[in-house]
Design a protein around this motif. Structure first.
Motif, PDB file in Angstrom:
ATOM      1  N   GLN A  49      -4.206  13.257  10.908  1.00  0.00           N
ATOM      2  CA  GLN A  49      -5.496  13.826  10.460  1.00  0.00           C
ATOM      3  C   GLN A  49      -6.640  13.301  11.330  1.00  0.00           C
ATOM      4  O   GLN A  49      -7.514  14.053  11.754  1.00  0.00           O
ATOM      5  N   SER A  50      -6.620  11.986  11.615  1.00  0.00           N
ATOM      6  CA  SER A  50      -7.676  11.396  12.455  1.00  0.00           C
ATOM      7  C   SER A  50      -7.673  12.007  13.850  1.00  0.00           C
ATOM      8  O   SER A  50      -8.726  12.279  14.432  1.00  0.00           O
ATOM      9  N   ALA A  51      -6.481  12.242  14.379  1.00  0.00           N
ATOM     10  CA  ALA A  51      -6.375  12.798  15.727  1.00  0.00           C
ATOM     11  C   ALA A  51      -6.917  14.222  15.767  1.00  0.00           C
ATOM     12  O   ALA A  51      -7.648  14.596  16.694  1.00  0.00           O
ATOM     13  N   VAL A  52      -6.617  15.017  14.735  1.00  0.00           N
ATOM     14  CA  VAL A  52      -7.130  16.391  14.695  1.00  0.00           C
ATOM     15  C   VAL A  52      -8.648  16.382  14.562  1.00  0.00           C
ATOM     16  O   VAL A  52      -9.359  17.144  15.235  1.00  0.00           O
ATOM     17  N   ALA A  53      -9.158  15.471  13.758  1.00  0.00           N
ATOM     18  CA  ALA A  53     -10.625  15.374  13.584  1.00  0.00           C
ATOM     19  C   ALA A  53     -11.299  15.004  14.905  1.00  0.00           C
ATOM     20  O   ALA A  53     -12.334  15.563  15.290  1.00  0.00           O
ATOM     21  N   ALA A  54     -10.677  14.089  15.651  1.00  0.00           N
ATOM     22  CA  ALA A  54     -11.239  13.685  16.944  1.00  0.00           C
ATOM     23  C   ALA A  54     -11.220  14.858  17.922  1.00  0.00           C
ATOM     24  O   ALA A  54     -12.193  15.089  18.656  1.00  0.00           O
ATOM     25  N   ALA A  55     -10.131  15.612  17.910  1.00  0.00           N
ATOM     26  CA  ALA A  55     -10.021  16.768  18.802  1.00  0.00           C
ATOM     27  C   ALA A  55     -11.053  17.818  18.440  1.00  0.00           C
ATOM     28  O   ALA A  55     -11.719  18.391  19.307  1.00  0.00           O
ATOM     29  N   LYS A  56     -11.227  18.055  17.134  1.00  0.00           N
ATOM     30  CA  LYS A  56     -12.206  19.059  16.692  1.00  0.00           C
ATOM     31  C   LYS A  56     -13.603  18.670  17.160  1.00  0.00           C
ATOM     32  O   LYS A  56     -14.367  19.493  17.667  1.00  0.00           O
ATOM     33  N   ALA A  57     -13.934  17.397  17.044  1.00  0.00           N
ATOM     34  CA  ALA A  57     -15.281  16.938  17.446  1.00  0.00           C
ATOM     35  C   ALA A  57     -15.467  17.052  18.963  1.00  0.00           C
ATOM     36  O   ALA A  57     -16.581  17.268  19.440  1.00  0.00           O
ATOM     37  N   ALA A  58     -14.373  16.932  19.694  1.00  0.00           N
ATOM     38  CA  ALA A  58     -14.467  16.965  21.163  1.00  0.00           C
ATOM     39  C   ALA A  58     -14.462  18.376  21.719  1.00  0.00           C
ATOM     40  O   ALA A  58     -14.773  18.591  22.897  1.00  0.00           O
ATOM     41  N   PHE A  59     -14.100  19.375  20.881  1.00  0.00           N
ATOM     42  CA  PHE A  59     -13.858  20.722  21.391  1.00  0.00           C
ATOM     43  C   PHE A  59     -15.079  21.324  22.085  1.00  0.00           C
ATOM     44  O   PHE A  59     -15.055  21.632  23.269  1.00  0.00           O
TER      45      PHE A  59
END
Ligand SMILES: NC(=O)c1ccc[n+]([C@@H]2O[C@H](COP(=O)([O-])OP(=O)(O)OC[C@H]3O[C@@H](n4cnc5c(N)ncnc54)[C@H](O)[C@@H]3O)[C@@H](O)[C@H]2O)c1
Ligand SMILES: O=C[C@H](O)CS(=O)(=O)O
Length: 484
Positions: A49-59
């Motif tokens: 979940q943390s990794a997906v959140a980080a990716a979403k913020a970086a998109f």
């Protein structure tokens, strides 16, 4: 060659090296010796979940860079990987077992995808289409799909990741990668070099885990993941597809194979033997495009089997760093058991081994290079992916027989045939049911060419000028109100 400088033991999330939230670790072992190489972070659903959140913020920040800026950062990444190719190869050989020379080839093959898509990043052209309205214009633009999740296999622990991360980043997509539990170290090393190259935090995230389904279920069902790119078995591919259906994920599936390898009586037999050795025994037979069943025309069958056996007898089995070794160990005990089961079935049904047919004294995960002749057409080795150094050789009568045998499979990834008859080459190349065809060639993979299969071997293509399309969406804009 030391690999300590590229050995990472933590997960890589949002640009940081972090322990698993649970604090748990799992062991990565050397298949040649059984020794523990490292104990690394054992991620779970919370880490995913943390990794997906980080990716979403970086998109958006990553997508909003110019294509040239993304290209330059990817070229930096390519340069760093190539500078450290030998350390990366040593790490790969240690966790996966393939001979060092073969591992070095994989590192350079994977880097070629980073280089290729760094260039492709600047060619995501759209269209302006002649409009149906005088006061409006039709635009078609290409935009990144969004957050990508990648789940990758152990047999090419560097190249299968580069073949997904490179087009994702080139298109403007951040990525969360779950590598195979047997071989996560190569993925972590690639992330280390991506950070050094200037890839921003959150654009690449690696979540190693010993519980594939726990992390995989998050990545394949999360609402913020737009696309899943999976490489692995067809059985797991079905699970990925089913999970992705819940949120209509875009899917790239690179799945199992059962490659036919046909030698016609008009072929150059020595070239066919060379192609069969290269195709069958690469990575100890653990590639999705290995020749899995060899069909040889009756008139040259005995000559081919004799020459093939002589060449295979020269292949040296051993550890990745032993001199002249060509065949490393299989990845684990389950893989050895599967090969032994398939060989046993073929022998029970009347086949005989001209060479090999048993485990090697080099260690419990080593298997001798094997050729089986006079294999019964109902033997399991002809229907199942062997994923080991075993070559079943079957006689066929004529062209129609060969094509029928070759196409009698639910798989359709790669196929090979050897012939010097131009008409036959065209007829068979068009008739064989697979995505990749080698004509008088035993190894076809190249970054310039589209890689992928049909039937139950998958969806989509990787590499080539087609590979970026799977990470882009088409947007149609009708721009109206333009009349004076
Ligand atoms: N077509 C290709 O390009 C290609 C390339 C390499 C390997 N393969 C295929 O992969 C297979 C061998 O690799 P493998 O043994 O790693 O395959 P696998 O399907 O067992 O595992 C592949 C990946 O899926 C993960 N996984 C397993 N169960 C999962 C689940 N329930 N949910 C989410 N993820 C899960 C694994 O941890 C691994 O990371 C062979 O069938 C081979 O043909 C295909
Ligand atoms: O097995 C998986 C790889 O895709 C094989 S290749 O190195 O790309 O031919």
């Amino acid at each position: 060659m030391s690999f300590e400088q590229v050995l990472n033991k933590k997960a890589f999330i949002n640009g940081e090296w972090v322990d698993a939230k649970s604090g748990n670790t799992f062991a990565v072992t050397n298949p040649a010796t059984g020794d523990i190489v490292a104990n690394i972070a054992d991620c779970n659903a919370d880490d995913a979940q943390s990794a997906v959140a980080a990716a979403k913020a970086a998109f958006r920040p990553w997508a909003n860079k110019t294509a040239k800026e993304r290209c330059q950062i990817m070229r930096n990444w390519f340069d760093i990987v190539m500078t450290h190719d030998e350390e990366l190869a040593a790490l790969l050989s240690t966790e996966q077992g393939k001979p060092f020379a073969e591992a070095l080839g994989e590192i350079r093959y994977g880097a070629a995808y980073i280089e290729w898509f760094a260039e492709e990043a600047r060619r995501t052209y759209g269209d302006i289409v002649p409009s149906h309205k005088a006061d409006a214009r039709i635009l078609v633009m290409k935009q990144p799909v969004g957050v990508v999740a990648a789940i990758t296999p152990w047999n090419f622990p560097n190249a299968m990741i580069a073949r997904k991360a490179a087009p994702a980043l080139a298109a403007g997509c951040p990525i969360v990668i779950k590598p195979a539990e047997d071989t996560p170290l190569s993925a972590l090393a690639l992330a280390q070099m991506a950070k050094e190259a200037g890839v921003p935090d959150g654009v690449i995230n690696i979540v190693p885990t010993s519980t594939a389904q726990v992390v995989g279920d998050v990545l394949t069902t999360h609402n913020d993941v737009a696309k899943v790119s999976f490489t692995g078995s067809t059985d797991v591919g079905r699970i990925i597809m089913r999970n992705g259906a819940q949120t209509i994920k875009k899917l790239s599936l690179e799945l199992g194979g059962n490659a036919p390898f046909i030698v016609f009586d008009d072929a150059d037999i020595d070239r066919a033997v060379e192609g069969a050795v290269a195709s069958k025994y690469r990575n100890s037979g653990q590639t999705c495009v290995c020749a899995n069943r060899l069909y040889v025309q009756a008139g040259i069958y005995d000559e081919f089997v004799t020459k093939f056996s002589e060449k295979v007898a020269e292949l040296k089995v051993g550890g990745a760093f032993d001199h002249d070794v060509v065949l490393g160990p299989l990845i684990n005990k389950k893989a050895v058991a599967k090969v032994e089961e398939l060989v046993g079935d073929a022998l029970e049904k009347g086949a005989s081994a001209t060479i090999g047919g048993r485990g090697s004294d080099k260690g419990e995960l080593f298997y001798e290079p094997t050729i089986l002749r006079d294999v019964s057409r109902d033997a399991r080795v002809l229907r199942e992916e062997i994923f080991g150094p075993v070559a079943p050789v079957i006689k066929f009568d004529d062209e129609a027989d060969a094509i029928a045998l070759a196409n009698d499979s639910e798989f359709g990834l790669a196929g090979y045939f050897f012939s010097n008859d131009l008409g036959r080459v065209w007829r068979v190349a068009e008739a064989i049911e697979c995505g990749i065809v080698g004509v008088n060639e035993g190894v076809t993979s190249a970054v310039e060419a589209p890689f992928g299969g049909i039937k139950q071997s998958g969806l989509g293509r990787e590499g080539s000028r087609y590979g970026l399309d799977d990470y882009l969406e088409l947007k149609y804009v009708l721009m109206g109100g333009l009349a004076q």
